[in-house]
Write a protein that holds these residues in place. Sequence first.
Motif, PDB file in Angstrom:
ATOM      1  N   UNK A 191      19.653 -36.490   4.907  1.00 36.23           N
ATOM      2  CA  UNK A 191      21.081 -35.994   5.301  1.00 36.23           C
ATOM      3  C   UNK A 191      22.050 -36.886   4.534  1.00 36.23           C
ATOM      4  N   UNK A 192      23.211 -36.035   3.978  1.00 39.24           N
ATOM      5  CA  UNK A 192      23.965 -36.678   2.929  1.00 39.24           C
ATOM      6  C   UNK A 192      25.334 -36.511   3.535  1.00 39.24           C
ATOM      7  N   UNK A 193      26.196 -37.677   3.493  1.00 34.10           N
ATOM      8  CA  UNK A 193      27.629 -37.899   3.854  1.00 34.10           C
ATOM      9  C   UNK A 193      28.312 -37.757   2.592  1.00 34.10           C
ATOM     10  N   UNK A 194      29.266 -36.850   2.351  1.00 34.22           N
ATOM     11  CA  UNK A 194      30.028 -36.964   1.131  1.00 34.22           C
ATOM     12  C   UNK A 194      31.512 -37.380   1.562  1.00 34.22           C
ATOM     13  N   UNK A 195      32.006 -38.361   1.151  1.00 33.24           N
ATOM     14  CA  UNK A 195      33.528 -38.677   1.328  1.00 33.24           C
ATOM     15  C   UNK A 195      34.136 -38.375  -0.100  1.00 33.24           C
TER      16      UNK A 195
END
Length: 321
Positions: free
Chosen positions: A113-117
């Motif tokens: 899973x990826x969190x992109x800020x």
Amino acid sequence: MEETTEENPKPKVGFFAKLVKGLTKTRSNIMDGIDQVLKSFKKIDEELFEELEEALIMADIGVETTLKIINELRVKVKEQKITEASELKRLLIDEISTLLEQGDHEIHIDESPTVILVIGVNGVGKTTTIGKLAHHMKQQNKKVLLAAADTFRAAAIDQLEVWGNRAGVDVIRHQENSDPAAVIFDAVQAAKSRKIDVLICDTAGRLHNKKNLMEELRKIFRVISREYPEARKEVLLVLDATTGQNALQQVKLFKEVADITGIILTKLDGTAKGGIIIPINSEMNIPVKYIGVGEGIDDLQPFNPKEFANALFAEENNDSL
């Protein structure tokens, strides 16, 4: 306004053609100056290198990157025993293409899973870019969620909802002036329970108060690290290509407040300042991950260095591709 888009997105097949067309002004800004210098000289000498240096700086390639290119040219001219000025063009194109290829230009969303800020000053099209990014990732069959953590501007929250609807993805939002870290906390919980592949977070773009912004981003990072340690983190800085050298200054300032993993360069179409992509990639050691060449929802695409170099140096008669 920047948030307007086409209701019926055009098929993606024309992106390279759009890139070639969009880079017309940048191409002539870089190549006209170079061609003029090369036509003025028959032999390669110090004066030619000096004039070439000036032409590259004038084309938004920046002092540091220009010196790097000129030094490499000097070395290759000696190694390959090149004497004709006309032969320098090929070397120059190779050198610029090599600089564009530095770094990892991919976002590895398949691994975890990826969190992109997404960060950037107000006015660069940050919220619009997030909507297009969400659409692009949805096209890759990814489950996407948006977090409206730019709570400072009420318009940013509403605008993100509009783009969320267009892209067909949900938006986690709080009221205006809420704590951005609280929005991220809720978004992370939602992402985990819904088994989301990519969580994209909008953030405030207030660089005039760097200390506050730094604190805000630290808090957001703490929440993500504590609540979602298994997620891969990306911090993408959105830059407007039309600002030229100013974009480099923004990279320097944002590097002080965040660990940037990639750049999204928007509005490359119709500007003569697209050469700025070269120093951004080579001086800052931050790879360009996405580029935008239009207002449509499909006009933001992953940056492909070879394709970009081909489009940048394409002959005019290829514009109709």
